[in-house]
Motif scaffolding. Sequence first.
Motif, PDB file in Angstrom:
ATOM      1  N   ASP A 171      30.557  -5.962   5.672  1.00 51.72           N
ATOM      2  CA  ASP A 171      30.574  -5.833   4.217  1.00 51.72           C
ATOM      3  C   ASP A 171      31.491  -6.860   3.561  1.00 51.72           C
ATOM      4  OD1 ASP A 171      28.873  -3.581   4.260  1.00 51.72           O
ATOM      5  OD2 ASP A 171      30.575  -2.294   4.761  1.00 51.72           O
ATOM      6  N   GLY A 172      31.930  -7.856   4.330  1.00 53.32           N
ATOM      7  CA  GLY A 172      32.901  -8.817   3.833  1.00 53.32           C
ATOM      8  C   GLY A 172      32.295  -9.913   2.982  1.00 53.32           C
ATOM      9  N   LEU A 173      33.179 -10.702   2.377  1.00 54.67           N
ATOM     10  CA  LEU A 173      32.771 -11.760   1.460  1.00 54.67           C
ATOM     11  C   LEU A 173      33.381 -13.089   1.874  1.00 54.67           C
ATOM     12  CD1 LEU A 173      31.316 -12.381  -1.292  1.00 54.67           C
ATOM     13  CD2 LEU A 173      33.535 -12.003  -2.393  1.00 54.67           C
ATOM     14  N   ILE A 174      32.561 -14.124   1.860  1.00 57.36           N
ATOM     15  CA  ILE A 174      32.981 -15.504   2.095  1.00 57.36           C
ATOM     16  C   ILE A 174      33.004 -16.192   0.734  1.00 57.36           C
ATOM     17  CG2 ILE A 174      32.380 -17.687   3.207  1.00 57.36           C
ATOM     18  CD1 ILE A 174      30.551 -15.883   5.101  1.00 57.36           C
ATOM     19  N   ILE A 175      34.103 -16.849   0.364  1.00 60.65           N
ATOM     20  CA  ILE A 175      34.114 -17.570  -0.906  1.00 60.65           C
ATOM     21  C   ILE A 175      34.543 -19.021  -0.694  1.00 60.65           C
ATOM     22  CG2 ILE A 175      34.475 -15.489  -2.272  1.00 60.65           C
ATOM     23  CD1 ILE A 175      37.363 -16.276  -2.718  1.00 60.65           C
ATOM     24  N   ILE A 227      21.065 -22.968   4.373  1.00 63.79           N
ATOM     25  CA  ILE A 227      21.867 -21.978   5.091  1.00 63.79           C
ATOM     26  C   ILE A 227      21.548 -20.600   4.528  1.00 63.79           C
ATOM     27  CG2 ILE A 227      24.197 -21.235   5.722  1.00 63.79           C
ATOM     28  CD1 ILE A 227      25.081 -24.157   5.266  1.00 63.79           C
ATOM     29  N   ASP A 228      21.037 -19.735   5.365  1.00 62.99           N
ATOM     30  CA  ASP A 228      20.511 -18.442   4.930  1.00 62.99           C
ATOM     31  C   ASP A 228      21.635 -17.427   4.735  1.00 62.99           C
ATOM     32  OD1 ASP A 228      18.840 -16.386   4.281  1.00 62.99           O
ATOM     33  OD2 ASP A 228      18.309 -15.901   6.353  1.00 62.99           O
ATOM     34  N   LEU A 229      22.254 -17.471   3.566  1.00 63.19           N
ATOM     35  CA  LEU A 229      23.260 -16.493   3.173  1.00 63.19           C
ATOM     36  C   LEU A 229      22.901 -15.970   1.785  1.00 63.19           C
ATOM     37  CD1 LEU A 229      26.494 -18.405   4.284  1.00 63.19           C
ATOM     38  CD2 LEU A 229      25.554 -16.365   5.373  1.00 63.19           C
ATOM     39  N   ASP A 230      23.444 -14.824   1.443  1.00 70.77           N
ATOM     40  CA  ASP A 230      23.198 -14.224   0.134  1.00 70.77           C
ATOM     41  C   ASP A 230      24.277 -14.724  -0.827  1.00 70.77           C
ATOM     42  OD1 ASP A 230      22.492 -12.680  -1.994  1.00 70.77           O
ATOM     43  OD2 ASP A 230      23.165 -10.779  -1.136  1.00 70.77           O
ATOM     44  N   TYR A 231      23.915 -15.670  -1.706  1.00 68.66           N
ATOM     45  CA  TYR A 231      24.885 -16.327  -2.574  1.00 68.66           C
ATOM     46  C   TYR A 231      24.981 -15.658  -3.947  1.00 68.66           C
ATOM     47  CZ  TYR A 231      24.480 -20.185   0.785  1.00 68.66           C
ATOM     48  OH  TYR A 231      24.467 -20.940   1.928  1.00 68.66           O
ATOM     49  N   SER A 232      26.158 -15.721  -4.526  1.00 66.77           N
ATOM     50  CA  SER A 232      26.363 -15.239  -5.892  1.00 66.77           C
ATOM     51  C   SER A 232      27.544 -15.984  -6.498  1.00 66.77           C
ATOM     52  CB  SER A 232      26.637 -13.724  -5.910  1.00 66.77           C
ATOM     53  OG  SER A 232      27.799 -13.432  -5.159  1.00 66.77           O
ATOM     54  N   ILE A 233      27.630 -15.977  -7.814  1.00 61.56           N
ATOM     55  CA  ILE A 233      28.750 -16.589  -8.520  1.00 61.56           C
ATOM     56  C   ILE A 233      29.913 -15.606  -8.569  1.00 61.56           C
ATOM     57  CG2 ILE A 233      29.583 -17.318 -10.777  1.00 61.56           C
ATOM     58  CD1 ILE A 233      28.064 -19.525  -9.560  1.00 61.56           C
ATOM     59  N   VAL A 234      31.085 -16.047  -8.115  1.00 57.20           N
ATOM     60  CA  VAL A 234      32.307 -15.256  -8.223  1.00 57.20           C
ATOM     61  C   VAL A 234      33.114 -15.707  -9.441  1.00 57.20           C
ATOM     62  CG1 VAL A 234      34.516 -14.729  -7.100  1.00 57.20           C
ATOM     63  CG2 VAL A 234      32.402 -14.758  -5.764  1.00 57.20           C
ATOM     64  N   ARG A 279      32.654 -26.240 -12.536  1.00 59.55           N
ATOM     65  CA  ARG A 279      33.027 -25.881 -11.176  1.00 59.55           C
ATOM     66  C   ARG A 279      32.792 -24.390 -11.012  1.00 59.55           C
ATOM     67  NH1 ARG A 279      39.649 -26.693 -11.442  1.00 59.55           N
ATOM     68  NH2 ARG A 279      40.077 -25.214 -13.135  1.00 59.55           N
ATOM     69  N   ALA A 280      32.573 -23.998  -9.775  1.00 66.84           N
ATOM     70  CA  ALA A 280      32.260 -22.591  -9.499  1.00 66.84           C
ATOM     71  C   ALA A 280      32.890 -22.159  -8.185  1.00 66.84           C
ATOM     72  CB  ALA A 280      30.751 -22.393  -9.434  1.00 66.84           C
ATOM     73  N   ILE A 281      33.229 -20.876  -8.132  1.00 68.09           N
ATOM     74  CA  ILE A 281      33.560 -20.233  -6.867  1.00 68.09           C
ATOM     75  C   ILE A 281      32.341 -19.429  -6.473  1.00 68.09           C
ATOM     76  CG2 ILE A 281      35.059 -18.595  -5.681  1.00 68.09           C
ATOM     77  CD1 ILE A 281      37.220 -19.274  -7.743  1.00 68.09           C
ATOM     78  N   VAL A 282      31.829 -19.710  -5.300  1.00 68.52           N
ATOM     79  CA  VAL A 282      30.621 -19.073  -4.820  1.00 68.52           C
ATOM     80  C   VAL A 282      30.975 -18.032  -3.763  1.00 68.52           C
ATOM     81  CG1 VAL A 282      28.388 -19.447  -3.677  1.00 68.52           C
ATOM     82  CG2 VAL A 282      29.270 -21.153  -5.296  1.00 68.52           C
ATOM     83  N   GLY A 283      30.350 -16.868  -3.877  1.00 65.61           N
ATOM     84  CA  GLY A 283      30.472 -15.853  -2.850  1.00 65.61           C
ATOM     85  C   GLY A 283      29.243 -15.874  -1.955  1.00 65.61           C
ATOM     86  N   ALA A 284      29.442 -15.613  -0.677  1.00 67.35           N
ATOM     87  CA  ALA A 284      28.330 -15.566   0.272  1.00 67.35           C
ATOM     88  C   ALA A 284      28.500 -14.364   1.189  1.00 67.35           C
ATOM     89  CB  ALA A 284      28.252 -16.855   1.082  1.00 67.35           C
ATOM     90  N   ARG A 285      27.416 -13.670   1.413  1.00 69.81           N
ATOM     91  CA  ARG A 285      27.402 -12.548   2.361  1.00 69.81           C
ATOM     92  C   ARG A 285      26.345 -12.799   3.424  1.00 69.81           C
ATOM     93  NH1 ARG A 285      30.429  -8.304   0.405  1.00 69.81           N
ATOM     94  NH2 ARG A 285      30.819  -8.274  -1.841  1.00 69.81           N
ATOM     95  N   VAL A 286      26.595 -12.268   4.601  1.00 68.92           N
ATOM     96  CA  VAL A 286      25.658 -12.445   5.696  1.00 68.92           C
ATOM     97  C   VAL A 286      24.450 -11.537   5.466  1.00 68.92           C
ATOM     98  CG1 VAL A 286      25.322 -12.208   8.180  1.00 68.92           C
ATOM     99  CG2 VAL A 286      27.503 -13.047   7.279  1.00 68.92           C
TER     100      VAL A 286
END
Length: 238
Positions: free
Chosen positions: A194-198, A213-220, A231-238
């Motif tokens: 359930d973790g987040l990569i930013i 790269i197959d990750l679930d991306y969103s704007i943080v 500029r953006a901080i992007v969040g990615a989940r597996v």
Amino acid sequence: MNIEYRTGARLSVLRKLGVADLVNTSVFDIAAAHAALVRRQAVPERILTDGLVVDVPAGVYHPLPDSSSEFFIRNIKAMDQEKIRKTLEIGAGCGIISLYMAANWTSRTVATDISEVAVQATLDNAALNGLTLTAFQSDLFEKIEERDFDLIVFNTPMIDKTPENDIEKFSLCDPHGLITDSYLRQARHHVSNDGLIIFSICNNSAYEVMDSIDLDYSIVGFELGFSGFWRAIVGARV
């Protein structure tokens, strides 16, 4: 890289992030601002920010008020620390982001950097502020054996440019997005279910690498700056 392919991949990423109607795929002329930042980072500096005092050696990224480090901290402040038990920062530099988390969260904090100078600065700054964290040298995830981090942070070098000096190489430039690509492909093996990569991108990043790269991306976090720079901080989940 084929220009038509790159433009298409960049547009695909912007659509995934939901900002294709806000910004375009063009790069932005930041040559003067970039050169000024390189000059400033060539000089050591003591910086007071976010209730912390940090000594930043020459050649290590300086967390100035308008820096991407401060951009990260502004957005991290809104996160629910109760859901984060263990954090990892890649490319910690002087340690300011990890130090902020160590000072304000109860989670275990691990900070790494490819530069020995940066790692020592992080440890020295932790001691300076009376904080406890783990810090060691690692090229991305090379020496990281732990898994299941709830939050993995990388204030990514954002400029798609071949480095001309060590300052650009270690803190500012990511030619062809190779660092971002490698980070995302490796981080997925170290983040909890359930973790987040930013990580960070901007107009001048080779962010098109995200498209393959197959990750679930969103704007943080997202900021529109001067004359169309963003500029953006992007969040990615597996």
